[in-house]
Design a protein around this motif. Structure first.
Motif, PDB file in Angstrom:
ATOM      1  N   ILE A  15       0.830  -1.199   0.000  1.00  0.00           N
ATOM      2  CA  ILE A  15       0.000   0.000   0.000  1.00  0.00           C
ATOM      3  C   ILE A  15       0.868   1.253   0.000  1.00  0.00           C
ATOM      4  CG2 ILE A  15      -1.604   1.382   1.391  1.00  0.00           C
ATOM      5  CD1 ILE A  15      -2.907  -1.219   2.282  1.00  0.00           C
ATOM      6  N   ILE A  16       1.847   1.269   0.892  1.00  0.00           N
ATOM      7  CA  ILE A  16       2.742   2.424   0.993  1.00  0.00           C
ATOM      8  C   ILE A  16       3.547   2.596  -0.285  1.00  0.00           C
ATOM      9  CG2 ILE A  16       4.756   3.358   2.208  1.00  0.00           C
ATOM     10  CD1 ILE A  16       3.593   2.009   4.754  1.00  0.00           C
ATOM     11  N   ASN A  17       4.016   1.487  -0.857  1.00  0.00           N
ATOM     12  CA  ASN A  17       4.781   1.567  -2.110  1.00  0.00           C
ATOM     13  C   ASN A  17       3.938   2.131  -3.247  1.00  0.00           C
ATOM     14  OD1 ASN A  17       7.141   0.598  -0.991  1.00  0.00           O
ATOM     15  ND2 ASN A  17       6.757  -1.527  -1.559  1.00  0.00           N
ATOM     16  N   THR A  18       2.667   1.733  -3.299  1.00  0.00           N
ATOM     17  CA  THR A  18       1.761   2.270  -4.330  1.00  0.00           C
ATOM     18  C   THR A  18       1.572   3.770  -4.144  1.00  0.00           C
ATOM     19  OG1 THR A  18       0.577   0.169  -4.489  1.00  0.00           O
ATOM     20  CG2 THR A  18      -0.567   2.120  -5.317  1.00  0.00           C
ATOM     21  N   PHE A  19       1.400   4.174  -2.883  1.00  0.00           N
ATOM     22  CA  PHE A  19       1.204   5.591  -2.570  1.00  0.00           C
ATOM     23  C   PHE A  19       2.447   6.404  -2.950  1.00  0.00           C
ATOM     24  CE2 PHE A  19       1.155   9.184   0.500  1.00  0.00           C
ATOM     25  CZ  PHE A  19      -0.046   9.755   0.112  1.00  0.00           C
ATOM     26  N   ILE A  20       3.619   5.884  -2.597  1.00  0.00           N
ATOM     27  CA  ILE A  20       4.876   6.580  -2.920  1.00  0.00           C
ATOM     28  C   ILE A  20       5.079   6.664  -4.426  1.00  0.00           C
ATOM     29  CG2 ILE A  20       7.407   6.388  -2.790  1.00  0.00           C
ATOM     30  CD1 ILE A  20       7.035   5.249   0.032  1.00  0.00           C
ATOM     31  N   LYS A  21       4.764   5.589  -5.132  1.00  0.00           N
ATOM     32  CA  LYS A  21       4.899   5.584  -6.594  1.00  0.00           C
ATOM     33  C   LYS A  21       4.008   6.647  -7.219  1.00  0.00           C
ATOM     34  CE  LYS A  21       4.643   2.562 -10.651  1.00  0.00           C
ATOM     35  NZ  LYS A  21       4.295   1.205 -11.134  1.00  0.00           N
ATOM     36  N   GLY A  22       2.799   6.796  -6.641  1.00  0.00           N
ATOM     37  CA  GLY A  22       1.885   7.819  -7.132  1.00  0.00           C
ATOM     38  C   GLY A  22       2.439   9.218  -6.943  1.00  0.00           C
ATOM     39  N   LEU A  23       3.083   9.459  -5.801  1.00  0.00           N
ATOM     40  CA  LEU A  23       3.717  10.764  -5.555  1.00  0.00           C
ATOM     41  C   LEU A  23       4.868  11.000  -6.529  1.00  0.00           C
ATOM     42  CD1 LEU A  23       3.806  10.857  -1.631  1.00  0.00           C
ATOM     43  CD2 LEU A  23       2.338  12.208  -3.145  1.00  0.00           C
ATOM     44  N   GLU A  25       5.086  10.014  -9.489  1.00  0.00           N
ATOM     45  CA  GLU A  25       4.564  10.328 -10.814  1.00  0.00           C
ATOM     46  C   GLU A  25       4.294  11.822 -11.006  1.00  0.00           C
ATOM     47  OE1 GLU A  25       1.267   7.906 -11.948  1.00  0.00           O
ATOM     48  OE2 GLU A  25       2.381   6.024 -11.722  1.00  0.00           O
ATOM     49  N   ILE A  26       4.163  12.551  -9.882  1.00  0.00           N
ATOM     50  CA  ILE A  26       4.034  14.013  -9.982  1.00  0.00           C
ATOM     51  C   ILE A  26       5.308  14.678  -9.434  1.00  0.00           C
ATOM     52  CG2 ILE A  26       1.521  14.142 -10.006  1.00  0.00           C
ATOM     53  CD1 ILE A  26       1.532  14.619  -7.019  1.00  0.00           C
ATOM     54  N   ASN A  27       6.422  13.901  -9.529  1.00  0.00           N
ATOM     55  CA  ASN A  27       7.770  14.410  -9.200  1.00  0.00           C
ATOM     56  C   ASN A  27       7.924  14.846  -7.751  1.00  0.00           C
ATOM     57  OD1 ASN A  27       8.679  14.099 -11.934  1.00  0.00           O
ATOM     58  ND2 ASN A  27       7.554  15.975 -12.453  1.00  0.00           N
ATOM     59  N   ILE A  28       7.273  14.127  -6.848  1.00  0.00           N
ATOM     60  CA  ILE A  28       7.437  14.381  -5.412  1.00  0.00           C
ATOM     61  C   ILE A  28       8.207  13.220  -4.810  1.00  0.00           C
ATOM     62  CG2 ILE A  28       6.256  14.599  -3.203  1.00  0.00           C
ATOM     63  CD1 ILE A  28       3.989  15.994  -4.647  1.00  0.00           C
ATOM     64  N   THR A  29       9.408  13.508  -4.332  1.00  0.00           N
ATOM     65  CA  THR A  29      10.258  12.465  -3.740  1.00  0.00           C
ATOM     66  C   THR A  29      10.728  12.841  -2.340  1.00  0.00           C
ATOM     67  OG1 THR A  29      12.209  13.417  -4.808  1.00  0.00           O
ATOM     68  CG2 THR A  29      11.066  11.648  -5.994  1.00  0.00           C
ATOM     69  N   THR A  30      10.398  14.054  -1.879  1.00  0.00           N
ATOM     70  CA  THR A  30      10.803  14.483  -0.535  1.00  0.00           C
ATOM     71  C   THR A  30       9.608  15.135   0.170  1.00  0.00           C
ATOM     72  OG1 THR A  30      11.465  16.731  -1.161  1.00  0.00           O
ATOM     73  CG2 THR A  30      13.128  14.981  -1.394  1.00  0.00           C
ATOM     74  N   PRO A  59      -2.771  11.538 -10.490  1.00  0.00           N
ATOM     75  CA  PRO A  59      -2.440  10.320 -11.241  1.00  0.00           C
ATOM     76  C   PRO A  59      -3.225   9.128 -10.706  1.00  0.00           C
ATOM     77  CG  PRO A  59      -0.454  11.445 -10.496  1.00  0.00           C
ATOM     78  CD  PRO A  59      -1.608  12.100  -9.800  1.00  0.00           C
ATOM     79  N   GLU A  60      -3.510   8.177 -11.576  1.00  0.00           N
ATOM     80  CA  GLU A  60      -4.289   7.003 -11.183  1.00  0.00           C
ATOM     81  C   GLU A  60      -3.616   6.229 -10.053  1.00  0.00           C
ATOM     82  OE1 GLU A  60      -5.860   2.832 -13.184  1.00  0.00           O
ATOM     83  OE2 GLU A  60      -5.483   4.568 -14.467  1.00  0.00           O
ATOM     84  N   SER A  63      -4.160   8.019  -6.794  1.00  0.00           N
ATOM     85  CA  SER A  63      -5.554   7.845  -6.358  1.00  0.00           C
ATOM     86  C   SER A  63      -5.758   6.481  -5.715  1.00  0.00           C
ATOM     87  CB  SER A  63      -6.498   8.004  -7.554  1.00  0.00           C
ATOM     88  OG  SER A  63      -6.412   9.296  -8.097  1.00  0.00           O
ATOM     89  N   LEU A  64      -5.205   5.442  -6.359  1.00  0.00           N
ATOM     90  CA  LEU A  64      -5.324   4.088  -5.828  1.00  0.00           C
ATOM     91  C   LEU A  64      -4.607   3.967  -4.486  1.00  0.00           C
ATOM     92  CD1 LEU A  64      -6.091   1.101  -6.049  1.00  0.00           C
ATOM     93  CD2 LEU A  64      -4.031   0.748  -7.416  1.00  0.00           C
ATOM     94  N   GLY A  65      -3.377   4.480  -4.421  1.00  0.00           N
ATOM     95  CA  GLY A  65      -2.608   4.404  -3.182  1.00  0.00           C
ATOM     96  C   GLY A  65      -3.290   5.115  -2.032  1.00  0.00           C
ATOM     97  N   ALA A  66      -3.869   6.285  -2.314  1.00  0.00           N
ATOM     98  CA  ALA A  66      -4.557   7.045  -1.270  1.00  0.00           C
ATOM     99  C   ALA A  66      -5.808   6.318  -0.791  1.00  0.00           C
ATOM    100  CB  ALA A  66      -4.914   8.434  -1.794  1.00  0.00           C
ATOM    101  N   GLU A  67      -6.539   5.703  -1.730  1.00  0.00           N
ATOM    102  CA  GLU A  67      -7.751   4.963  -1.373  1.00  0.00           C
ATOM    103  C   GLU A  67      -7.405   3.752  -0.508  1.00  0.00           C
ATOM    104  OE1 GLU A  67     -11.521   2.624  -3.457  1.00  0.00           O
ATOM    105  OE2 GLU A  67     -10.014   3.625  -4.690  1.00  0.00           O
TER     106      GLU A  67
END
Length: 205
Positions: A15-23, A25-30, A59-60, A63-67
């Motif tokens: 779940i956390i990995n999906t959420f981080i991947k989603g971030l 995708e909008i160039n948020i790494t910190t 990003p999709e 959205s999935l990670g947050a849900e």
């Protein structure tokens, strides 16, 4: 004693990995980049953030990670049950435990002679069939915990509570081994979000 909340960790990492991947995708790494992004979008509360993740702008993957993350938070806010008084009580409890799981999980709840819960264990994640699940995976932990009996529950991500032929055959196989082992197989539940089917109540066990 092994942490009885371990089932909560069974898919938290993904779940956390999906959420981080989603971030990402909008160039948020910190955290600083996340703070600046929230400021730019006038996001000041968690409610604002989750509303954003549900919008077409997110990003999709985010959205999935947050849900998934929100469902997990809801799942862990319940009261911990130490013992049970009825099938409906533990059926609804297990429905809540497995809420938010997008993959099929098989979970065992081990109890002592007074039906007090000793431990809860996710046996596996995947599709329930005889090729994957084997009674030894269930009874191994029953012996480790010195349990007098156990419940099984698995979720149907489709939300359909109808037992498949594989569900019925696996249940019969485990019931047969249970009699040989002298460890009570108390019930098997199929659960979805907010409801359950009891094999015992349906006279399938």
């Amino acid at each position: 004693m092994e942490n009885t909340n371990q089932y909560l960790l069974s898919n938290d990492e993904e779940i956390i990995n999906t959420f981080i991947k989603g971030l990402q995708e909008i160039n948020i790494t910190t955290f600083e980049q996340l703070r600046l992004e929230c400021k730019a979008r006038n996001i000041t509360t968690f409610t604002d953030f989750f509303e954003y993740t549900r919008s077409h702008e997110a990003p999709e993957t985010l959205s999935l990670g947050a849900e998934l993350l929100l469902n997990r938070v809801k799942a862990i806010k319940r009261e911990k049950m130490e013992s049970f008084c009825s099938s409906s009580q533990i059926g609804y409890y297990l429905s809540n435990v497995l809420s938010g799981c997008y993959q099929e999980h098989l979970m065992a709840v081990y109890v002592d002679v007074k039906n007090k819960i000793i431990a809860e264990k996710v046996i596996f994640k995947g599709t329930l069939n005889q090729a994957i699940i084997h009674p030894r995976d269930i009874f191994r932990w029953a012996i480790i915990y010195n349990a007098a009996g156990f419940f099984l529950a698995h979720n149907h991500p489709s939300e359909d509570l109808t037992p498949s032929e594989q569900d019925i055959q696996v249940t019969k196989k485990i019931s047969s081994v249970s009699e040989c082992m002298g460890i009570r197989f108390l019930d098997h539940f199929i659960v979805n979000t907010g409801n359950y089917l009891s094999f015992k109540e349906m006279e399938l066990l």
